[in-house]
Design a protein around this motif. Structure first.
Motif, PDB file in Angstrom:
ATOM      1  N   GLU A 290      -2.961  -9.344   7.790  1.00 40.17           N
ATOM      2  CA  GLU A 290      -3.168  -9.364   6.340  1.00 40.17           C
ATOM      3  C   GLU A 290      -4.126  -8.255   5.918  1.00 40.17           C
ATOM      4  O   GLU A 290      -3.929  -7.614   4.890  1.00 40.17           O
ATOM      5  CB  GLU A 290      -3.718 -10.729   5.922  1.00 40.17           C
ATOM      6  CG  GLU A 290      -2.712 -11.856   5.960  1.00 40.17           C
ATOM      7  CD  GLU A 290      -3.306 -13.191   5.607  1.00 40.17           C
ATOM      8  OE1 GLU A 290      -4.533 -13.280   5.384  1.00 40.17           O
ATOM      9  OE2 GLU A 290      -2.570 -14.187   5.575  1.00 40.17           O
ATOM     10  N   LYS A 291      -5.126  -8.007   6.720  1.00 37.11           N
ATOM     11  CA  LYS A 291      -6.089  -6.949   6.414  1.00 37.11           C
ATOM     12  C   LYS A 291      -5.421  -5.593   6.471  1.00 37.11           C
ATOM     13  O   LYS A 291      -5.660  -4.715   5.631  1.00 37.11           O
ATOM     14  CB  LYS A 291      -7.243  -7.028   7.406  1.00 37.11           C
ATOM     15  CG  LYS A 291      -8.469  -6.323   6.962  1.00 37.11           C
ATOM     16  CD  LYS A 291      -9.571  -6.545   7.977  1.00 37.11           C
ATOM     17  CE  LYS A 291     -10.882  -6.694   7.257  1.00 37.11           C
ATOM     18  NZ  LYS A 291     -12.007  -6.847   8.168  1.00 37.11           N
ATOM     19  N   ALA A 292      -4.547  -5.413   7.502  1.00 38.51           N
ATOM     20  CA  ALA A 292      -3.828  -4.154   7.634  1.00 38.51           C
ATOM     21  C   ALA A 292      -2.873  -3.966   6.448  1.00 38.51           C
ATOM     22  O   ALA A 292      -2.708  -2.839   5.940  1.00 38.51           O
ATOM     23  CB  ALA A 292      -3.063  -4.137   8.943  1.00 38.51           C
ATOM     24  N   ALA A 293      -2.242  -5.038   5.972  1.00 37.42           N
ATOM     25  CA  ALA A 293      -1.326  -4.951   4.838  1.00 37.42           C
ATOM     26  C   ALA A 293      -2.080  -4.585   3.558  1.00 37.42           C
ATOM     27  O   ALA A 293      -1.583  -3.822   2.714  1.00 37.42           O
ATOM     28  CB  ALA A 293      -0.581  -6.255   4.668  1.00 37.42           C
ATOM     29  N   GLU A 294      -3.296  -5.072   3.400  1.00 39.09           N
ATOM     30  CA  GLU A 294      -4.104  -4.754   2.216  1.00 39.09           C
ATOM     31  C   GLU A 294      -4.555  -3.316   2.235  1.00 39.09           C
ATOM     32  O   GLU A 294      -4.604  -2.657   1.176  1.00 39.09           O
ATOM     33  CB  GLU A 294      -5.325  -5.692   2.161  1.00 39.09           C
ATOM     34  CG  GLU A 294      -5.032  -7.105   1.801  1.00 39.09           C
ATOM     35  CD  GLU A 294      -6.275  -7.972   1.817  1.00 39.09           C
ATOM     36  OE1 GLU A 294      -7.399  -7.456   1.962  1.00 39.09           O
ATOM     37  OE2 GLU A 294      -6.128  -9.200   1.714  1.00 39.09           O
ATOM     38  N   THR A 295      -4.892  -2.793   3.414  1.00 38.81           N
ATOM     39  CA  THR A 295      -5.338  -1.398   3.473  1.00 38.81           C
ATOM     40  C   THR A 295      -4.214  -0.437   3.227  1.00 38.81           C
ATOM     41  O   THR A 295      -4.411   0.653   2.701  1.00 38.81           O
ATOM     42  CB  THR A 295      -5.961  -1.107   4.857  1.00 38.81           C
ATOM     43  OG1 THR A 295      -5.056  -1.455   5.878  1.00 38.81           O
ATOM     44  CG2 THR A 295      -7.258  -1.857   5.055  1.00 38.81           C
TER      45      THR A 295
END
Length: 157
Positions: free
Chosen positions: A150-155
């Motif tokens: 999820e963090k990678a998708a937000e970045t």
């Protein structure tokens, strides 16, 4: 009203409802073979003790001396205060001499020595520590991977 009819010839056995505990003599009591020390309920008096011992156990009692032992503070655990229960101590002089029975061996009753039992129990706990359950580790790894995704998708967005 009718009165109850009592039948003669009924053989009833009455058991005492009080307990007299025979204890070892205190250090200040002379070590004489005809002096016994009992721990009795506070409600019993000298006459009750004498009749109890003479009628139930056929012990020839000469004298009875009693003293009330107060409740004492045994310790405190957190917010609670523990007290030792009050009791009455009866020192009884009997005719003849009294001999303590020999202490039985623990092996005859199938009881292990208390020291051996404690060491066995402590050895069982030696090296014991909390280990996380494997299913919980896998769930934590999956949750960490999901959070990282999820963090990678937000970045990227």
């Amino acid at each position: 009203m009718t009165t109850p009819v009592l039948k003669e010839g009924l053989k009833k056995i009455y058991f005492p409802s009080t307990v007299l505990k025979l204890v070892r003599n205190a250090p200040n009591v002379p070590q004489v073979s005809n002096i016994l020390t009992f721990r009795v309920p506070p409600s019993m008096n000298k006459f009750d003790i004498k009749s109890y011992l003479s009628n139930i156990y056929q012990i020839p009692v000469v004298t009875v001396r009693t003293s009330n032992m107060p409740a004492k503070l045994a310790g405190s655990g957190g917010n609670t205060i523990l007290k030792r229960q009050k009791f009455k101590k009866a020192i009884v002089t009997i005719e003849g001499e009294f001999k303590w029975p020999e202490e039985p061996e623990a092996k005859t009753f199938g009881i292990q020595d208390a020291v051996q039992e404690r060491s066995r129990f402590m050895n069982r706990l030696k090296g014991w520590r909390m280990r996380p359950h494997h299913g919980l580790q896998e769930a934590k790894k999956a949750a960490d991977a999901l959070a990282a995704a999820e963090k990678a998708a937000e970045t990227k967005a």
